[in-house]
Design a protein around this motif. Sequence first.
Motif, PDB file in Angstrom:
ATOM      1  N   LEU A   1      19.433  -8.435   1.828  1.00  0.00           N
ATOM      2  CA  LEU A   1      20.716  -8.694   2.487  1.00  0.00           C
ATOM      3  C   LEU A   1      21.653  -7.493   2.332  1.00  0.00           C
ATOM      4  N   ASN A   2      21.583  -6.815   1.197  1.00  0.00           N
ATOM      5  CA  ASN A   2      22.367  -5.593   1.006  1.00  0.00           C
ATOM      6  C   ASN A   2      21.977  -4.553   2.057  1.00  0.00           C
ATOM      7  N   GLY A   3      20.687  -4.446   2.340  1.00  0.00           N
ATOM      8  CA  GLY A   3      20.218  -3.511   3.368  1.00  0.00           C
ATOM      9  C   GLY A   3      20.720  -3.897   4.757  1.00  0.00           C
TER      10      GLY A   3
ATOM     11  N   CYS B   1      18.241  -8.828  12.405  1.00  0.00           N
ATOM     12  CA  CYS B   1      17.866 -10.007  11.626  1.00  0.00           C
ATOM     13  C   CYS B   1      18.616 -11.263  12.089  1.00  0.00           C
ATOM     14  N   PRO B   2      17.912 -12.370  12.334  1.00  0.00           N
ATOM     15  CA  PRO B   2      16.476 -12.556  12.249  1.00  0.00           C
ATOM     16  C   PRO B   2      15.785 -11.895  13.439  1.00  0.00           C
ATOM     17  N   CYS B   3      14.761 -11.140  13.161  1.00  0.00           N
ATOM     18  CA  CYS B   3      14.103 -10.340  14.190  1.00  0.00           C
ATOM     19  C   CYS B   3      13.247 -11.217  15.115  1.00  0.00           C
ATOM     20  N   ASP B   4      12.819 -10.626  16.211  1.00  0.00           N
ATOM     21  CA  ASP B   4      11.980 -11.343  17.185  1.00  0.00           C
ATOM     22  C   ASP B   4      10.620 -11.737  16.606  1.00  0.00           C
ATOM     23  N   TYR B   5      10.239 -11.101  15.526  1.00  0.00           N
ATOM     24  CA  TYR B   5       8.898 -11.298  14.970  1.00  0.00           C
ATOM     25  C   TYR B   5       8.878 -12.311  13.826  1.00  0.00           C
ATOM     26  N   ARG B   6      10.054 -12.824  13.448  1.00  0.00           N
ATOM     27  CA  ARG B   6      10.146 -13.747  12.313  1.00  0.00           C
ATOM     28  C   ARG B   6       9.242 -14.970  12.499  1.00  0.00           C
ATOM     29  N   ASP B   7       9.422 -15.679  13.600  1.00  0.00           N
ATOM     30  CA  ASP B   7       8.672 -16.926  13.764  1.00  0.00           C
ATOM     31  C   ASP B   7       7.166 -16.711  13.894  1.00  0.00           C
ATOM     32  N   PRO B   8       6.711 -15.735  14.689  1.00  0.00           N
ATOM     33  CA  PRO B   8       5.260 -15.500  14.703  1.00  0.00           C
ATOM     34  C   PRO B   8       4.722 -15.103  13.325  1.00  0.00           C
ATOM     35  N   ASP B   9       5.496 -14.288  12.580  1.00  0.00           N
ATOM     36  CA  ASP B   9       5.057 -13.920  11.231  1.00  0.00           C
ATOM     37  C   ASP B   9       5.033 -15.134  10.313  1.00  0.00           C
ATOM     38  N   LEU B  10       6.051 -15.978  10.401  1.00  0.00           N
ATOM     39  CA  LEU B  10       6.077 -17.190   9.576  1.00  0.00           C
ATOM     40  C   LEU B  10       4.899 -18.101   9.924  1.00  0.00           C
ATOM     41  N   ASN B  11       4.619 -18.242  11.212  1.00  0.00           N
ATOM     42  CA  ASN B  11       3.505 -19.098  11.628  1.00  0.00           C
ATOM     43  C   ASN B  11       2.163 -18.575  11.146  1.00  0.00           C
ATOM     44  N   GLU B  12       1.996 -17.258  11.188  1.00  0.00           N
ATOM     45  CA  GLU B  12       0.696 -16.689  10.835  1.00  0.00           C
ATOM     46  C   GLU B  12       0.554 -16.370   9.346  1.00  0.00           C
ATOM     47  N   TYR B  13       1.640 -15.877   8.724  1.00  0.00           N
ATOM     48  CA  TYR B  13       1.539 -15.400   7.347  1.00  0.00           C
ATOM     49  C   TYR B  13       2.438 -16.144   6.346  1.00  0.00           C
ATOM     50  N   SER B  14       3.226 -17.073   6.820  1.00  0.00           N
ATOM     51  CA  SER B  14       4.149 -17.835   5.963  1.00  0.00           C
ATOM     52  C   SER B  14       5.297 -16.992   5.417  1.00  0.00           C
ATOM     53  N   THR B  15       5.509 -15.829   5.964  1.00  0.00           N
ATOM     54  CA  THR B  15       6.642 -14.978   5.591  1.00  0.00           C
ATOM     55  C   THR B  15       6.950 -14.044   6.750  1.00  0.00           C
ATOM     56  N   CYS B  16       8.190 -13.573   6.789  1.00  0.00           N
ATOM     57  CA  CYS B  16       8.500 -12.542   7.786  1.00  0.00           C
ATOM     58  C   CYS B  16       8.096 -11.188   7.210  1.00  0.00           C
ATOM     59  N   TYR B  17       8.186 -10.160   8.005  1.00  0.00           N
ATOM     60  CA  TYR B  17       7.708  -8.830   7.615  1.00  0.00           C
ATOM     61  C   TYR B  17       8.329  -8.345   6.311  1.00  0.00           C
ATOM     62  N   CYS B  18       9.620  -8.541   6.149  1.00  0.00           N
ATOM     63  CA  CYS B  18      10.286  -8.024   4.951  1.00  0.00           C
ATOM     64  C   CYS B  18      10.267  -9.020   3.789  1.00  0.00           C
TER      65      CYS B  18
ATOM     66  N   VAL C   1      20.720 -20.504   7.116  1.00  0.00           N
ATOM     67  CA  VAL C   1      19.254 -20.555   7.191  1.00  0.00           C
ATOM     68  C   VAL C   1      18.759 -21.972   6.899  1.00  0.00           C
ATOM     69  N   GLU C   2      19.278 -22.555   5.860  1.00  0.00           N
ATOM     70  CA  GLU C   2      18.843 -23.906   5.498  1.00  0.00           C
ATOM     71  C   GLU C   2      19.260 -24.933   6.547  1.00  0.00           C
ATOM     72  N   ALA C   3      20.432 -24.747   7.143  1.00  0.00           N
ATOM     73  CA  ALA C   3      20.883 -25.662   8.199  1.00  0.00           C
ATOM     74  C   ALA C   3      20.011 -25.550   9.446  1.00  0.00           C
ATOM     75  N   SER C   4      19.348 -24.399   9.608  1.00  0.00           N
ATOM     76  CA  SER C   4      18.486 -24.177  10.768  1.00  0.00           C
ATOM     77  C   SER C   4      17.032 -24.544  10.492  1.00  0.00           C
ATOM     78  N   GLY C   5      16.739 -25.026   9.301  1.00  0.00           N
ATOM     79  CA  GLY C   5      15.376 -25.434   8.989  1.00  0.00           C
ATOM     80  C   GLY C   5      14.480 -24.317   8.489  1.00  0.00           C
ATOM     81  N   TYR C   6      15.051 -23.190   8.151  1.00  0.00           N
ATOM     82  CA  TYR C   6      14.266 -22.083   7.612  1.00  0.00           C
ATOM     83  C   TYR C   6      14.527 -21.989   6.109  1.00  0.00           C
ATOM     84  N   HIS C   7      13.798 -21.077   5.453  1.00  0.00           N
ATOM     85  CA  HIS C   7      13.941 -20.907   4.009  1.00  0.00           C
ATOM     86  C   HIS C   7      14.066 -19.427   3.672  1.00  0.00           C
ATOM     87  N   LEU C   8      15.018 -19.103   2.794  1.00  0.00           N
ATOM     88  CA  LEU C   8      15.099 -17.745   2.259  1.00  0.00           C
ATOM     89  C   LEU C   8      14.100 -17.616   1.116  1.00  0.00           C
ATOM     90  N   ASN C   9      13.700 -16.393   0.850  1.00  0.00           N
ATOM     91  CA  ASN C   9      12.843 -16.109  -0.292  1.00  0.00           C
ATOM     92  C   ASN C   9      13.538 -16.650  -1.544  1.00  0.00           C
TER      93      ASN C   9
END
Length: 166
Positions: free
Chosen positions: A37-39, A69-86, A19-27
């Motif tokens: 991640l267990n789920g 995961c990462p779902c199709d909605y991750r980036d739009p959620d990050l752009n709009e809400y600064s977090t993905c759905y989960c 995730v970090e190598a791809s420029g994203y951030h985990l919670n």
Amino acid sequence: MSIGNRELDKFYQKVKKDVEASGYHLNPDTEFTKELLNGILINDKRYGYGACPCRLASGNKEEDLDIICPCDYRDPDLNEYSTCYCGLYVSGDILEGKKELMSIPERRPSPPEREQAKKEHVGRTVFSLEFPVFRCIVCGYLCAREEPPEICPICKVSKERFKRFM
């Protein structure tokens, strides 16, 4: 079905590195992140693919491609809400404490809406794309979505370096 601590820790380290190598951030809440991640690991063992733990997977990979995961909605959620759905992925603003994590609405269409969208995509040409295509002017990475990603997953530049391509 349970996942051992060793397997979970190994998966956490791998995901965090990727995730970090791809420029994203985990919670940054490690305990919360490991629960998610267990789920994903449980879903992978149950269905053969790592569906988002916050959504109900059907068990049919073709139907659930959008929530692997990462779902199709991750980036739009990050752009709009600064977090993905989960809440597994967060923006730099949340990571730095500039914004607070909040619950966000479900972006995934209902099953009838997804079925209708499949029918509408049949026969579509490049001139009738559902989303605009953005190109990273640094590395050439292309993405089709409503907005460019916060950070280019290839070269790590910010979204301001993207231009609309199509």
